[in-house]
Design a protein around this motif. Structure first.
Motif, PDB file in Angstrom:
ATOM      1  N   THR A  68     -23.173 -18.845 -13.718  1.00 19.57           N
ATOM      2  CA  THR A  68     -22.788 -17.953 -14.875  1.00 19.57           C
ATOM      3  C   THR A  68     -21.665 -16.976 -14.408  1.00 19.57           C
ATOM      4  OG1 THR A  68     -24.525 -16.453 -13.393  1.00 19.57           O
ATOM      5  CG2 THR A  68     -25.232 -17.741 -15.355  1.00 19.57           C
ATOM      6  N   PRO A  69     -20.290 -17.704 -14.493  1.00 22.46           N
ATOM      7  CA  PRO A  69     -19.227 -16.954 -14.102  1.00 22.46           C
ATOM      8  C   PRO A  69     -19.171 -15.703 -15.144  1.00 22.46           C
ATOM      9  CG  PRO A  69     -18.790 -18.734 -15.281  1.00 22.46           C
ATOM     10  CD  PRO A  69     -20.109 -19.115 -14.948  1.00 22.46           C
ATOM     11  N   GLY A  70     -19.523 -15.805 -16.391  1.00 17.27           N
ATOM     12  CA  GLY A  70     -19.432 -14.629 -17.109  1.00 17.27           C
ATOM     13  C   GLY A  70     -19.957 -13.335 -16.669  1.00 17.27           C
ATOM     14  N   HIS A  71     -20.931 -13.536 -15.965  1.00 15.57           N
ATOM     15  CA  HIS A  71     -21.667 -12.295 -15.232  1.00 15.57           C
ATOM     16  C   HIS A  71     -20.741 -11.735 -14.137  1.00 15.57           C
ATOM     17  CE1 HIS A  71     -26.049 -13.690 -16.394  1.00 15.57           C
ATOM     18  NE2 HIS A  71     -25.203 -13.613 -17.241  1.00 15.57           N
ATOM     19  N   TRP A  72     -19.994 -12.530 -13.518  1.00 21.76           N
ATOM     20  CA  TRP A  72     -19.124 -12.098 -12.310  1.00 21.76           C
ATOM     21  C   TRP A  72     -18.112 -11.145 -13.205  1.00 21.76           C
ATOM     22  CZ3 TRP A  72     -19.106 -12.234  -7.263  1.00 21.76           C
ATOM     23  CH2 TRP A  72     -20.003 -12.892  -6.631  1.00 21.76           C
ATOM     24  N   LEU A  73     -17.548 -11.712 -14.437  1.00 20.59           N
ATOM     25  CA  LEU A  73     -16.625 -10.942 -14.920  1.00 20.59           C
ATOM     26  C   LEU A  73     -16.969  -9.687 -15.564  1.00 20.59           C
ATOM     27  CD1 LEU A  73     -13.741 -11.453 -16.553  1.00 20.59           C
ATOM     28  CD2 LEU A  73     -15.222 -12.112 -18.580  1.00 20.59           C
ATOM     29  N   VAL A  74     -18.473  -9.621 -16.182  1.00 18.47           N
ATOM     30  CA  VAL A  74     -18.993  -8.242 -16.356  1.00 18.47           C
ATOM     31  C   VAL A  74     -19.178  -7.226 -15.159  1.00 18.47           C
ATOM     32  CG1 VAL A  74     -20.949  -7.051 -17.377  1.00 18.47           C
ATOM     33  CG2 VAL A  74     -20.226  -9.277 -18.458  1.00 18.47           C
ATOM     34  N   ALA A  75     -19.572  -7.724 -14.146  1.00 11.54           N
ATOM     35  CA  ALA A  75     -19.635  -6.915 -12.802  1.00 11.54           C
ATOM     36  C   ALA A  75     -18.486  -6.245 -12.504  1.00 11.54           C
ATOM     37  CB  ALA A  75     -20.225  -7.894 -11.745  1.00 11.54           C
ATOM     38  N   GLY A  76     -17.271  -7.302 -12.420  1.00 11.02           N
ATOM     39  CA  GLY A  76     -16.034  -6.748 -11.935  1.00 11.02           C
ATOM     40  C   GLY A  76     -15.249  -5.726 -12.756  1.00 11.02           C
ATOM     41  N   CYS A  77     -15.595  -5.908 -14.088  1.00  8.65           N
ATOM     42  CA  CYS A  77     -15.058  -4.794 -15.199  1.00  8.65           C
ATOM     43  C   CYS A  77     -16.051  -3.595 -15.039  1.00  8.65           C
ATOM     44  CB  CYS A  77     -15.332  -5.244 -16.507  1.00  8.65           C
ATOM     45  SG  CYS A  77     -14.224  -6.557 -17.048  1.00  8.65           S
ATOM     46  N   ALA A  78     -17.185  -3.669 -14.846  1.00  7.23           N
ATOM     47  CA  ALA A  78     -17.956  -2.410 -14.622  1.00  7.23           C
ATOM     48  C   ALA A  78     -17.816  -1.701 -13.219  1.00  7.23           C
ATOM     49  CB  ALA A  78     -19.598  -2.829 -14.386  1.00  7.23           C
ATOM     50  N   LEU A  79     -17.362  -2.402 -12.245  1.00 11.04           N
ATOM     51  CA  LEU A  79     -17.164  -1.706 -11.248  1.00 11.04           C
ATOM     52  C   LEU A  79     -15.723  -1.196 -11.082  1.00 11.04           C
ATOM     53  CD1 LEU A  79     -18.347  -4.585  -8.590  1.00 11.04           C
ATOM     54  CD2 LEU A  79     -19.247  -2.164  -8.739  1.00 11.04           C
ATOM     55  N   ALA A  80     -14.841  -1.932 -11.706  1.00 15.92           N
ATOM     56  CA  ALA A  80     -13.285  -1.160 -12.051  1.00 15.92           C
ATOM     57  C   ALA A  80     -13.711  -0.005 -12.745  1.00 15.92           C
ATOM     58  CB  ALA A  80     -12.430  -2.025 -12.920  1.00 15.92           C
ATOM     59  N   LEU A  81     -14.377   0.112 -13.810  1.00 11.08           N
ATOM     60  CA  LEU A  81     -14.819   1.398 -14.542  1.00 11.08           C
ATOM     61  C   LEU A  81     -15.259   2.385 -13.526  1.00 11.08           C
ATOM     62  CD1 LEU A  81     -15.287   2.910 -17.084  1.00 11.08           C
ATOM     63  CD2 LEU A  81     -17.475   1.973 -17.435  1.00 11.08           C
ATOM     64  N   LEU A  82     -16.047   2.137 -12.831  1.00 11.97           N
ATOM     65  CA  LEU A  82     -16.536   3.041 -11.463  1.00 11.97           C
ATOM     66  C   LEU A  82     -15.635   3.553 -10.664  1.00 11.97           C
ATOM     67  CD1 LEU A  82     -20.432   1.620 -11.033  1.00 11.97           C
ATOM     68  CD2 LEU A  82     -19.762   3.433 -12.434  1.00 11.97           C
ATOM     69  N   GLY A  83     -14.745   2.658 -10.407  1.00 12.17           N
ATOM     70  CA  GLY A  83     -13.629   3.009  -9.290  1.00 12.17           C
ATOM     71  C   GLY A  83     -12.980   4.180  -9.995  1.00 12.17           C
ATOM     72  N   PHE A  84     -12.460   3.672 -11.232  1.00 11.75           N
ATOM     73  CA  PHE A  84     -11.325   4.587 -11.903  1.00 11.75           C
ATOM     74  C   PHE A  84     -11.833   6.087 -12.042  1.00 11.75           C
ATOM     75  CE2 PHE A  84      -8.501   6.234 -14.853  1.00 11.75           C
ATOM     76  CZ  PHE A  84      -7.232   5.802 -14.518  1.00 11.75           C
ATOM     77  N   ALA A  85     -13.319   6.126 -12.589  1.00 10.99           N
ATOM     78  CA  ALA A  85     -13.924   7.345 -12.944  1.00 10.99           C
ATOM     79  C   ALA A  85     -14.105   8.460 -11.588  1.00 10.99           C
ATOM     80  CB  ALA A  85     -15.368   7.022 -13.252  1.00 10.99           C
ATOM     81  N   ALA A  86     -13.901   7.780 -10.501  1.00 17.52           N
ATOM     82  CA  ALA A  86     -13.872   8.551  -9.313  1.00 17.52           C
ATOM     83  C   ALA A  86     -12.823   9.297  -9.117  1.00 17.52           C
ATOM     84  CB  ALA A  86     -14.318   7.698  -7.997  1.00 17.52           C
ATOM     85  N   PHE A  87     -11.591   8.709  -9.697  1.00 12.67           N
ATOM     86  CA  PHE A  87     -10.199   9.603  -9.753  1.00 12.67           C
ATOM     87  C   PHE A  87     -10.540  11.083 -10.169  1.00 12.67           C
ATOM     88  CE2 PHE A  87      -7.762   5.498  -9.917  1.00 12.67           C
ATOM     89  CZ  PHE A  87      -7.086   5.755  -8.508  1.00 12.67           C
ATOM     90  N   ALA A  88     -11.610  11.330 -11.070  1.00  8.35           N
ATOM     91  CA  ALA A  88     -11.718  12.498 -11.559  1.00  8.35           C
ATOM     92  C   ALA A  88     -12.269  13.545 -10.358  1.00  8.35           C
ATOM     93  CB  ALA A  88     -12.905  12.289 -12.620  1.00  8.35           C
ATOM     94  N   GLY A  89     -12.841  13.133  -9.406  1.00  6.81           N
ATOM     95  CA  GLY A  89     -13.352  14.040  -8.262  1.00  6.81           C
ATOM     96  C   GLY A  89     -12.283  13.896  -6.830  1.00  6.81           C
ATOM     97  N   PHE A  90     -11.464  12.790  -7.008  1.00 12.09           N
ATOM     98  CA  PHE A  90     -10.776  12.753  -5.826  1.00 12.09           C
ATOM     99  C   PHE A  90      -9.180  12.435  -6.235  1.00 12.09           C
ATOM    100  CE2 PHE A  90     -14.772  10.837  -4.881  1.00 12.09           C
ATOM    101  CZ  PHE A  90     -15.273  11.577  -3.836  1.00 12.09           C
ATOM    102  N   ASP A  91      -8.610  13.456  -6.263  1.00 19.43           N
ATOM    103  CA  ASP A  91      -7.156  13.562  -6.430  1.00 19.43           C
ATOM    104  C   ASP A  91      -6.179  13.847  -5.338  1.00 19.43           C
ATOM    105  OD1 ASP A  91      -7.524  16.030  -6.251  1.00 19.43           O
ATOM    106  OD2 ASP A  91      -7.028  16.699  -8.259  1.00 19.43           O
ATOM    107  N   ARG A  92      -6.765  13.840  -4.527  1.00 21.31           N
ATOM    108  CA  ARG A  92      -5.912  14.061  -3.082  1.00 21.31           C
ATOM    109  C   ARG A  92      -6.444  13.592  -1.714  1.00 21.31           C
ATOM    110  NH1 ARG A  92      -6.359  18.517  -5.537  1.00 21.31           N
ATOM    111  NH2 ARG A  92      -4.109  18.640  -5.945  1.00 21.31           N
TER     112      ARG A  92
END
Length: 389
Positions: A68-92
């Motif tokens: 089910t490679p499509g599940h890997w695609l969804v997981a990667g995009c979701a983890l990227a979203l969570l990672g970018f959201a962390a910039f809101a709390g860590f800017d230095r």
């Protein structure tokens, strides 16, 4: 490919490159606004490109073995979203770089997988790739062309929150591909385990793509800061980015005909010549909006046509679907990864030594080397002045 499938693939490119349209032009501005200098900006982008070295080949192996490679695609995009959201709390501090590494790994991991899915779905009609990829340019255009103006009014702290909806769209678009069937498994002849580069023509393509990416370092890291230093405001910066992407969109639409008529090699040669001139203009005529606009029209060749040419060469070099995912990971890791890290580092040093002028003249010089690497081996192999497509 049916119209419904075309829309599914186009939607992913729209969301992904919409997010990239926020990140690429404005991450340097956001980092600088938080009090960091050129070396930190360069280090942030180096971490971003470093993700392209590690993530794509690893992700290609893992997703390629999955039913089910499509599940890997969804997981990667979701983890990227969570990672970018962390910039809101860590800017230095150290966590800024940790978050950057997290986001860079997962965001860069999914695109080679999706490019392989797209080329596999197109099959023998791979020359139509540009008309799907064009929708990524539309997303980039909407964001890059407006966010400079928005950040001028909302403040640089809004950067993270303005980007998150595009990453959420990427997750939603990936969900539409969750049940896509996997490509046939790679053969056991070693091609999927580090031997793809041995095929004739592969190393030539990788070196050319790496050098082109290396020359793009000043553009991806410092273009917005260079324009601001030359007196251009947020609206002008956004318009200049938009000009480049509009030309990119038009080129992606024309690319199938150009590739079929001239061949990938001739087209990529023209792209490299255009890029040499483009970076020289940016370096020498920075205060002039008109000259910057002219230089941005070069994005049609230095990015869009060059990318379409690379994809055509990839389809020619790896006609079997079972090798495509690993081959895309190799291209992204070698050119976008190693070339991106080196380009960010070279750009940071040149910026600290002589600002945008030195940085973009360096980019132009590297594009000259890329042109030589692309053309000279062909001429050496074939005395005839005609170049093969």
């Amino acid at each position: 490919m049916s119209p419904a499938d075309f829309r599914r693939y186009a939607l992913f490119y729209l969301g992904y490159y919409g997010a990239l349209g926020a990140y690429t032009p404005y991450i340097g501005r956001w980092v600088a606004a938080n009090g960091h200098g050129g070396y930190v900006v360069g280090a942030m982008l180096a971490l971003w490109y470093g993700g392209r070295i590690v993530a794509p080949p690893t992700w290609a192996r893992l997703s390629g073995r999955s039913a089910t490679p499509g599940h890997w695609l969804v997981a990667g995009c979701a983890l990227a979203l969570l990672g970018f959201a962390a910039f809101a709390g860590f800017d230095r501090g150290v966590m800024l770089f940790v978050v950057m590494a997290w986001f860079g790994v997962f965001f860069n991991a999914v695109m080679p997988q999706f490019e392989a899915m797209t080329l596999s779905a197109l099959g023998p009609r791979n020359h139509d790739y540009g008309r799907i990829r064009m929708w990524g340019s539309v997303g980039f255009l909407v964001v890059a062309g407006t966010y400079g103006w928005l950040l001028d009014r909302l403040g640089n702290d809004a950067f993270v929150w303005l980007t998150l909806p595009w990453l959420a769209l990427t997750v939603a678009a990936a969900w539409l591909h969750r049940d896509d069937r996997p490509a046939p498994h790679a053969s056991d002849d070693g091609t999927a385990n580090g031997q793809l580069w041995r095929r004739p023509g592969v190393r030539h393509l990788l070196v050319t793509a790496l050098l082109m990416q290396l020359g793009f370092g000043p553009f991806y890291v410092f273009y917005t800061l260079h324009l601001q230093a030359q007196g251009h405001g947020g609206l002008a910066v956004g318009v200049l980015w938009a000009i480049g992407v509009l030309c990119e969109i038009g080129m992606f639409w024309l690319a199938p005909r150009l590739v079929q008529r001239f061949g990938a090699h001739r087209l990529m040669t023209a792209c490299l010549v255009s890029t040499i001139a483009r970076w020289a203009i940016v370096a020498l005529f920075g205060p002039s909006f008109a000259w910057m606009a002219i230089a941005q029209t070069g994005h049609a060749f230095s990015f869009a046509a060059f990318h379409a040419g690379c994809m055509r060469r990839m389809a020619e070099l790896f006609p079997q679907r079972r090798d495509m995912s690993a081959a895309q990971g190799l291209l992204y890791g070698f050119s976008g990864g190693i070339g991106g890290v080196a380009g960010a580092g070279v750009a940071a040093v040149a910026w600290q030594m002589g600002g945008g002028t030195w940085a973009f003249l360096t980019g132009s010089a590297i594009a000259c080397i890329a042109l030589a690497a692309h053309v000279l081996p062909v001429r050496a192999a074939r005395p005839s002045p005609a170049l093969e497509g």
